[in-house]
Design a protein around this motif. Sequence first.
Motif, short mmCIF file in Angstrom:
data_model
loop_
_atom_site.label_atom_id
_atom_site.label_comp_id
_atom_site.label_asym_id
_atom_site.label_seq_id
_atom_site.Cartn_x
_atom_site.Cartn_y
_atom_site.Cartn_z
N ASP A 145 0.83 -1.21 0.00
CA ASP A 145 0.00 0.00 0.00
C ASP A 145 0.86 1.26 0.00
N ARG A 147 3.99 1.59 -1.16
CA ARG A 147 4.61 1.74 -2.47
C ARG A 147 3.62 2.32 -3.48
N GLU A 148 2.41 1.81 -3.47
CA GLU A 148 1.40 2.30 -4.41
C GLU A 148 1.12 3.78 -4.21
N ARG A 151 4.04 6.06 -5.39
CA ARG A 151 4.07 6.17 -6.85
C ARG A 151 2.94 7.09 -7.35
N ASN A 152 1.76 6.93 -6.79
CA ASN A 152 0.62 7.74 -7.24
C ASN A 152 0.82 9.22 -6.96
#
Length: 295
Positions: A145, A147-148, A151-152
Amino acid sequence: MFVLSILLLIAAVVVFLVGRGRDGGGWKLGAVLSAVGGVLAGLFACVHVVSAYEVGVPVTFGRVGTPLTSGIQFKSPFTEVTSFSTRPVDLNLYDKDVVEVRSSQGGVLYADVTIKWAVVPAKAVALYRLAGSEEAVQERLVLPDSREIVRNVFAKHTSEEGYASAREQIGAEIEDLIKKRLAPRGIDVTAVNLRNVKPSDKLQDQIDKKIQQEQATERSEEGQRTAEAEAERKRIEAEGIANANKIIEKSLSDKVLYNQCLEAYKEAAKANPVYAVPCGTDSGGTPVIVNGSKN
């Protein structure tokens, strides 16, 4: 431990039965010691100590029970307890685990992030059902979660904002989103530290070229501004000279010029043996210069 208790009790019974038909107290003593050991092992199997800053999740035959707080807790010998630390745990995403992100322009950057998280004791059962252990909570929930979200967030900003101008803003946004994502699951995120953001080699080359182009443009613009300023200065100077000439031209009449000539000849006559005749005989009215040293 419970299995050991059963084995010791069985051994005590066997020793007692074998020694009953024989003389000597050794067999009886052995039976008594085995029985005592079996009882103690059984008692230890029913006791579980939960360490400070931990919460235990009891599971009996696949059924999850009420979380156990720190201290001595009694349980069924068939119950297994999985412990979760309630102290903040550091999840360090750097070196091999560094997060590779892309900016809104497509540039590749590498973000070093440290996330401090802890298990909420009241949600330990839910986390056990989701993951199964503290290590699994980090690997299956916190890490993917985080990492996501990293990146977003970077994908909404330019490369320059990502590694320079908006770095604090990006860090605050990442922290806020991670907290909101993990809080409902029973994970308390205490801090998110965006430690470092490094452009990729290719992006760094692009940045260097852009900086060189900007510097060259600034030098060109500065040279143009200097040339324009010099041209303006010369224009003003020329206009001043022209205006001065116009004023002089208007003020210098023939009589004034004639009078200035007379004054000049008078001054010359004081230092040299000449004198000026103020009324000339030629048509232009030029004074006659007489040399007194000659007849």
